[in-house]
Design a protein around this motif. Sequence first.
Motif, PDB file in Angstrom:
ATOM      1  N   PHE A 273       0.812  -1.225   0.000  1.00 57.76           N
ATOM      2  CA  PHE A 273       0.000   0.000   0.000  1.00 57.76           C
ATOM      3  C   PHE A 273       0.847   1.276   0.000  1.00 57.76           C
ATOM      4  CE2 PHE A 273      -2.986  -3.138   1.758  1.00 57.76           C
ATOM      5  CZ  PHE A 273      -4.053  -2.929   0.902  1.00 57.76           C
ATOM      6  N   GLU A 274       2.180   1.120   0.092  1.00 57.58           N
ATOM      7  CA  GLU A 274       3.042   2.311   0.115  1.00 57.58           C
ATOM      8  C   GLU A 274       2.808   3.155  -1.131  1.00 57.58           C
ATOM      9  OE1 GLU A 274       6.960   0.685   0.458  1.00 57.58           O
ATOM     10  OE2 GLU A 274       6.648   0.092   2.553  1.00 57.58           O
ATOM     11  N   ALA A 275       2.706   4.463  -0.899  1.00 52.49           N
ATOM     12  CA  ALA A 275       2.353   5.389  -1.988  1.00 52.49           C
ATOM     13  C   ALA A 275       3.386   5.398  -3.111  1.00 52.49           C
ATOM     14  CB  ALA A 275       2.189   6.794  -1.423  1.00 52.49           C
ATOM     15  N   SER A 276       4.655   5.078  -2.761  1.00 52.57           N
ATOM     16  CA  SER A 276       5.714   5.149  -3.772  1.00 52.57           C
ATOM     17  C   SER A 276       5.652   4.002  -4.781  1.00 52.57           C
ATOM     18  CB  SER A 276       7.062   5.116  -3.058  1.00 52.57           C
ATOM     19  OG  SER A 276       7.165   3.907  -2.319  1.00 52.57           O
ATOM     20  N   ARG A 277       4.887   2.978  -4.475  1.00 57.42           N
ATOM     21  CA  ARG A 277       4.876   1.806  -5.368  1.00 57.42           C
ATOM     22  C   ARG A 277       4.020   2.059  -6.611  1.00 57.42           C
ATOM     23  NH1 ARG A 277       5.314  -3.910  -2.668  1.00 57.42           N
ATOM     24  NH2 ARG A 277       6.932  -3.530  -1.118  1.00 57.42           N
ATOM     25  N   THR A 278       4.408   1.395  -7.697  1.00 54.68           N
ATOM     26  CA  THR A 278       3.721   1.705  -8.955  1.00 54.68           C
ATOM     27  C   THR A 278       3.283   0.484  -9.778  1.00 54.68           C
ATOM     28  OG1 THR A 278       5.882   1.845 -10.004  1.00 54.68           O
ATOM     29  CG2 THR A 278       4.899   3.925  -9.294  1.00 54.68           C
ATOM     30  N   GLU A 279       3.852  -0.713  -9.516  1.00 54.00           N
ATOM     31  CA  GLU A 279       3.592  -1.796 -10.479  1.00 54.00           C
ATOM     32  C   GLU A 279       2.337  -2.615 -10.223  1.00 54.00           C
ATOM     33  OE1 GLU A 279       5.493  -4.456 -13.325  1.00 54.00           O
ATOM     34  OE2 GLU A 279       7.287  -3.866 -12.208  1.00 54.00           O
ATOM     35  N   ASN A 280       1.655  -2.955 -11.295  1.00 53.75           N
ATOM     36  CA  ASN A 280       0.459  -3.791 -11.232  1.00 53.75           C
ATOM     37  C   ASN A 280       0.872  -5.237 -10.912  1.00 53.75           C
ATOM     38  OD1 ASN A 280      -1.697  -5.467 -11.831  1.00 53.75           O
ATOM     39  ND2 ASN A 280      -2.288  -4.348 -13.690  1.00 53.75           N
ATOM     40  N   PRO A 281       0.449  -5.773  -9.753  1.00 51.21           N
ATOM     41  CA  PRO A 281       0.886  -7.127  -9.375  1.00 51.21           C
ATOM     42  C   PRO A 281       0.421  -8.211 -10.343  1.00 51.21           C
ATOM     43  CG  PRO A 281      -0.807  -6.296  -7.865  1.00 51.21           C
ATOM     44  CD  PRO A 281      -0.402  -5.146  -8.731  1.00 51.21           C
ATOM     45  N   TYR A 282      -0.712  -7.977 -10.986  1.00 55.31           N
ATOM     46  CA  TYR A 282      -1.212  -8.977 -11.940  1.00 55.31           C
ATOM     47  C   TYR A 282      -0.274  -9.106 -13.135  1.00 55.31           C
ATOM     48  CZ  TYR A 282      -5.657  -8.951  -9.417  1.00 55.31           C
ATOM     49  OH  TYR A 282      -6.621  -9.063  -8.458  1.00 55.31           O
ATOM     50  N   GLU A 283       0.339  -7.994 -13.506  1.00 62.92           N
ATOM     51  CA  GLU A 283       1.274  -8.047 -14.643  1.00 62.92           C
ATOM     52  C   GLU A 283       2.521  -8.827 -14.287  1.00 62.92           C
ATOM     53  OE1 GLU A 283       2.214  -4.200 -16.330  1.00 62.92           O
ATOM     54  OE2 GLU A 283       0.073  -3.862 -16.726  1.00 62.92           O
ATOM     55  N   ILE A 284       2.998  -8.632 -13.061  1.00 63.33           N
ATOM     56  CA  ILE A 284       4.183  -9.383 -12.621  1.00 63.33           C
ATOM     57  C   ILE A 284       3.848 -10.876 -12.614  1.00 63.33           C
ATOM     58  CG2 ILE A 284       5.887  -9.688 -10.779  1.00 63.33           C
ATOM     59  CD1 ILE A 284       5.226  -6.833  -9.844  1.00 63.33           C
ATOM     60  N   GLN A 285       2.677 -11.196 -12.093  1.00 63.92           N
ATOM     61  CA  GLN A 285       2.279 -12.608 -12.041  1.00 63.92           C
ATOM     62  C   GLN A 285       2.196 -13.199 -13.452  1.00 63.92           C
ATOM     63  OE1 GLN A 285      -1.747 -14.016 -11.194  1.00 63.92           O
ATOM     64  NE2 GLN A 285      -0.996 -14.893  -9.295  1.00 63.92           N
ATOM     65  N   ALA A 286       1.581 -12.464 -14.367  1.00 66.69           N
ATOM     66  CA  ALA A 286       1.432 -12.966 -15.738  1.00 66.69           C
ATOM     67  C   ALA A 286       2.808 -13.150 -16.394  1.00 66.69           C
ATOM     68  CB  ALA A 286       0.568 -12.007 -16.553  1.00 66.69           C
ATOM     69  N   ASP A 287       3.721 -12.222 -16.149  1.00 72.52           N
ATOM     70  CA  ASP A 287       5.067 -12.344 -16.730  1.00 72.52           C
ATOM     71  C   ASP A 287       5.801 -13.560 -16.167  1.00 72.52           C
ATOM     72  OD1 ASP A 287       4.562 -10.152 -18.236  1.00 72.52           O
ATOM     73  OD2 ASP A 287       5.735  -8.740 -17.041  1.00 72.52           O
ATOM     74  N   LEU A 288       5.636 -13.790 -14.875  1.00 69.05           N
ATOM     75  CA  LEU A 288       6.259 -14.973 -14.263  1.00 69.05           C
ATOM     76  C   LEU A 288       5.693 -16.252 -14.889  1.00 69.05           C
ATOM     77  CD1 LEU A 288       7.952 -16.400 -11.985  1.00 69.05           C
ATOM     78  CD2 LEU A 288       5.874 -16.342 -10.595  1.00 69.05           C
ATOM     79  N   GLN A 289       4.362 -16.294 -15.015  1.00 71.20           N
ATOM     80  CA  GLN A 289       3.722 -17.502 -15.560  1.00 71.20           C
ATOM     81  C   GLN A 289       4.199 -17.801 -16.983  1.00 71.20           C
ATOM     82  OE1 GLN A 289      -0.291 -16.169 -14.969  1.00 71.20           O
ATOM     83  NE2 GLN A 289      -0.499 -17.215 -12.999  1.00 71.20           N
ATOM     84  N   GLU A 290       4.266 -16.756 -17.777  1.00 69.24           N
ATOM     85  CA  GLU A 290       4.707 -16.896 -19.161  1.00 69.24           C
ATOM     86  C   GLU A 290       6.142 -17.435 -19.204  1.00 69.24           C
ATOM     87  OE1 GLU A 290       3.600 -15.790 -23.226  1.00 69.24           O
ATOM     88  OE2 GLU A 290       2.575 -14.909 -21.527  1.00 69.24           O
TER      89      GLU A 290
END
Lengths: 603, 247
Positions: free
Chosen positions: A463-480
């Motif tokens: 929840f930190e305000a400085s964070r920016t990345e969509n976690p679903y995208e990271i998950q999808a990239d890992l899966q791929e």
Amino acid sequence: MPEHDSFEHDVIVIGAGGAGLRAAIEASAQGVSVGLICKSLLGKAHTVMAEGGMAAAIANVDERDNWKVHFSDTMRGGQYVNNWKMAELHAKEAPDRVRELEAWGAVFDRTPDGKILQRNFGGHKYPRLAHVGDRTGLEMIRTLQDHGIHQGIEVHMEVTVVALLKDGDRVAGALAYEREKGRFRVFKAKAVVLATGGVGRAFKISSNSWEYTGDGHSLAYHAGAELQDMEFVQFHPTGMVFPPSVRGILVTEGVRGEGGILKNNRGERFMFDDIPDLYKDQTADNPEEGWRYTQGDKSARRPPELLTRDHVARCIVREIREGRGSPNGGVFLDIAWIKEKRGDAEAHIKKKLPSMYHQFKQLADIDITKEPMEVGPTTHYMMGGIRVDAETQMSTIPGLFAAGECAVGLHGANRLGGNSLSDLLVFGKRAGEFAAKFAAENGGVTIDNAQVDDETKKALAPFEASRTENPYEIQADLQEMMQDKVGIVRKEEEMLEAVAEIGELWKRTANAKAPGNVEYNPGWHTALDLENLLTVSEAIARSAIERRESRGAQFREDYPEKKPELAKFNVVVKKAEDGSMEVSRATIPEIAPELSEIIKEMG
Amino acid sequence: MKTARFKLWRGERGEGDFVEYETKITEGMVVLDAVLQIQAEQANDLACRWNCKAGKCGSCSAEVNGMPKLMCMTRLNSLPMDKPVTVEPMRAFPSIRDLATDVSWNYGVKEKIRPFAPREPDAEDGTWRMSQKDVDRVQEFRKCIECFLCQDVCHVLRDHHMHEDFIGPRFLVYAAALEMHPLDTDDRLKDLKDDSNIGLCNITKCCTKVCPEHITITDNAIIPLKERVVDEFYDPVKKFLKLFRRK
């Protein structure tokens, strides 16, 4: 310290599928207080998706069956890197565990003389799977659930564990959050049973639900436990391939057990082309004999479609790679053909495979009683897991137990279909029994507030305000990436790349952002799941690199042969002092002579 | 790339409204695919339940264009795509957030129903004998995946909010599975009459229509139970004759 609610139980069980429920029931029966933590609602765990049945040598259909044959089938299927003690206990105890379910209200399909019916499945010499059509997992979880709710177990639904808590070397409980309000919960417990299932969401094409993110594997690993056999990921040969949105959904092996056959785009029944030496004597050499086997002819040998899953999956991949696949990148699985053999084919298929019939009809506009299905391999099951003692299921951490898919040992390099449901029951019961015993015999634990504080802060970091990345995208990239580089066909250089990419994904995960607030927030949950997924993915890749051979579910293009000297150990990973992942080899203890005799006897 | 519009209910504890999203669609997609795609790409905190995505776990129940459905089994090509597809939470249960509702009432109801109580085993090895013919009807009821769509559509619960008095079709099916289980020895008829208020069901069969497992809820479960209750408590002649019959 952020606010939290506190709970205290003698034993907590994390995970409420077959193994978790069975463990909770058993622990409760031993007279200790039990808390059962489920990530979803009760009764929705992945066990519900098991279709074909549970393997137990109750010999209702073929009197030649007994625990020795089951033991020997399990070891053979696992390519002899199984924990032989677990394989022995499993084969001996599975019949009682199945009968017990009947005493708790399960309604299995029946033989003509009114006993529990058993069906054929890959790698099992005799018809051995107690089943209910193709929804056996539902029957099992519902039976355990409906029995379990009357056993005084406190159930915590939609609660996710984020860390195990320790008191010195010993496990002391868990930190979790409940989804609805997003409040943290501290569970203090003398013993903890992990029954969190598998890791299928690390791959793109998977039969597993969103829950299968390797939580138990990861929790145990970060608490200092050892994981083993992580290279052995089972790719089930038959998942749906079309339409794209259903890719990966499971098509039960029961289809082949009932006579379904695999064909390529030339109409060839390709499974006859490659029958491994280990199974030559047990396998039919012509279609007619194979058919007779599926219809209960005891003199017939099983058709090659019922060879073990690792082998069938590889044959399918070969057909697809060599240009003989179906239009949508799979092969054909045909059960409709049995109309040539039986007049009641349509009714029979609907009775024995009702959910397959509906699944294809509703999701793919295919009537499986009339036309073939298109199928291809899908990530299905994790043979690897938390290293446990065979009898007690205790991990290398005192008071921490594991059972079911998140534990390791029974299945070796490849699990036989039907051995999972029986695994859940046999070792779920054992884990519950010995966790209760451990809780009764050991004094209280102290919660380390600093650890609670620290882990809570970590869990809120997305929840930190400085964070920016969509976690679903990271998950999808890992899966791929895992699908491409650590999938069904592996080679060293790609897996080294995978390890490096996992490092990059860790960095991105440190920037994964949960939008909104803590209340029922799947984005937050997905951000937290990433740590588990990355941990197990790294363990899979590193273990797969270490095993430089092809055995069971692990197929190495650069080492296509099985090496006898590599049958002598299991690959183990552990978190080193500096936080890195340490890979080692653990020698498999010499098999007990009487068990070795049994294997020889069974040929 | 083809796209489609969706109006998803967003809000908390009943307060909220529909929010429109546009997302790309591919062949064979189901409503759940679209919802998860919107969640992953546009609304990371969109609350919804799902697990198996194959119609086996009963988690993703919702109201799609006003009809109670499993999102994972509702193909987009079965819906009119010229206007937005609306997806909202089940209405018979309290709203938590977005598409997730509080279904805990159902778990409480089940706990109050007397559990399975088998007769003594038939064989010395502790096993029973049952013929397939005798278990067929119970197996139909045991197909239930507890999606609670039947509860959602039952007017006694949905419109009259009689959750305190009535257990709903799901648990009448559950009671029927126990009452008709060949091995069960307990008797739940009095409970069904007095506590579950089976009489409140007036057989409009809405539950049967929405059941994704195609369980013939009304005809095979509820009506036979009603008949048994009537036989037991309201028919003096049959009650007299029953003295000479087995249960």
